[in-house]
Scaffold this active site. Sequence first.
Site, PDB file in Angstrom:
ATOM      1  N   HIS A  69       0.825  -1.203   0.000  1.00 14.33           N
ATOM      2  CA  HIS A  69       0.000   0.000   0.000  1.00 14.33           C
ATOM      3  C   HIS A  69       0.868   1.265   0.000  1.00 14.33           C
ATOM      4  O   HIS A  69       0.623   2.200  -0.763  1.00 14.33           O
ATOM      5  CB  HIS A  69      -0.932  -0.016   1.221  1.00 14.33           C
ATOM      6  N   GLU A  70       1.887   1.295   0.859  1.00 16.65           N
ATOM      7  CA  GLU A  70       2.738   2.494   0.949  1.00 16.65           C
ATOM      8  C   GLU A  70       3.557   2.687  -0.326  1.00 16.65           C
ATOM      9  O   GLU A  70       3.695   3.805  -0.821  1.00 16.65           O
ATOM     10  CB  GLU A  70       3.651   2.408   2.174  1.00 16.65           C
ATOM     11  N   HIS A 113       1.425   4.264  -2.927  1.00 21.21           N
ATOM     12  CA  HIS A 113       1.308   5.733  -2.824  1.00 21.21           C
ATOM     13  C   HIS A 113       2.461   6.398  -3.579  1.00 21.21           C
ATOM     14  O   HIS A 113       2.269   7.393  -4.272  1.00 21.21           O
ATOM     15  CB  HIS A 113       1.375   6.179  -1.356  1.00 21.21           C
ATOM     16  N   GLU A 160      -6.460   6.956  -1.215  1.00 22.52           N
ATOM     17  CA  GLU A 160      -6.484   5.716  -0.428  1.00 22.52           C
ATOM     18  C   GLU A 160      -6.966   4.534  -1.257  1.00 22.52           C
ATOM     19  O   GLU A 160      -6.339   3.469  -1.250  1.00 22.52           O
ATOM     20  CB  GLU A 160      -7.368   5.897   0.812  1.00 22.52           C
TER      21      GLU A 160
END
Length: 270
Positions: A138-139, A142, A201
């Site tokens: 997820h990070e 981003h 998100e």
Amino acid sequence: MKPPKRWIGIFLIILILVSACSTVPVTGRKQLRLIPSSTMLPMSFQQYDEFLKSHKISTNKEQVRLVKRVGNRIQKAVEEYFVERDMSYQLKDYAWEFNLVESPEVNAWCMPGGKVVVYTGILPMTKDEAGLAVVMGHEIAHAIAAHGNERMSQGLAVQMGGMALSTALAEKPEKTRQLWMAAFGLGSQFGVMLPYSRLHESEADHLGLVFMAIAGYDPSHAIGFWQRMAQGKGGKAPPEFMSTHPASETRIRKIRALIPEVMPYYKKSG
Ligand SMILES: [Zn+2]
């Protein structure tokens, strides 16, 4: 006939906007990236080194090895995804690094160019290797989707009157640094938390699921992780990750709906 000056101005603005427009991988969303990588990456690498110097890197060999293993696998997955789509040039200046920092903060982030930090405080939440892959995927997503760049561009426009990053850095270094930290999820040090928008998100969730699946982690583990986050179990420290990453019912439902779409990547990886 010479075109009026105004037209030239308008033409130039359009040219700048068109050239600053990039496409987010996986989702295909068009976004405005105002800060060039040539400015973004050196600043990222410098901030990352400074962060590591002022924080304690974990000496727990087993946990450090786990963070590096998951990081390396996701890095390979991202590179594979980009090679298959002829987009490798976008990663050429990356200098991947995965570090585990000793801190009770429930947090993790990735700065531009693949500079990742996981806090020991989030490990009780991630629970196992696949759980850690959810967070790191997820990070990293981003960063790949340049969400920090978008947030930083917005911050420069709103708080610093549209200054260029290099000018802002030279004229107001401390304010620029705070803006940077907030844009990349490290704002708690300055008391400025900047939650990612719902759009960023869900985009990071989507990309993260794809990358973790290519890396060989069953993406359905994401559901369990976000359920644990929603219950707030695992850590006693202020959950920074929670305030920037609200674990709502909607989020979990959206992730569940994406699983069938990303499953083929996982099947292919095995
Ligand atoms: Zn996020």
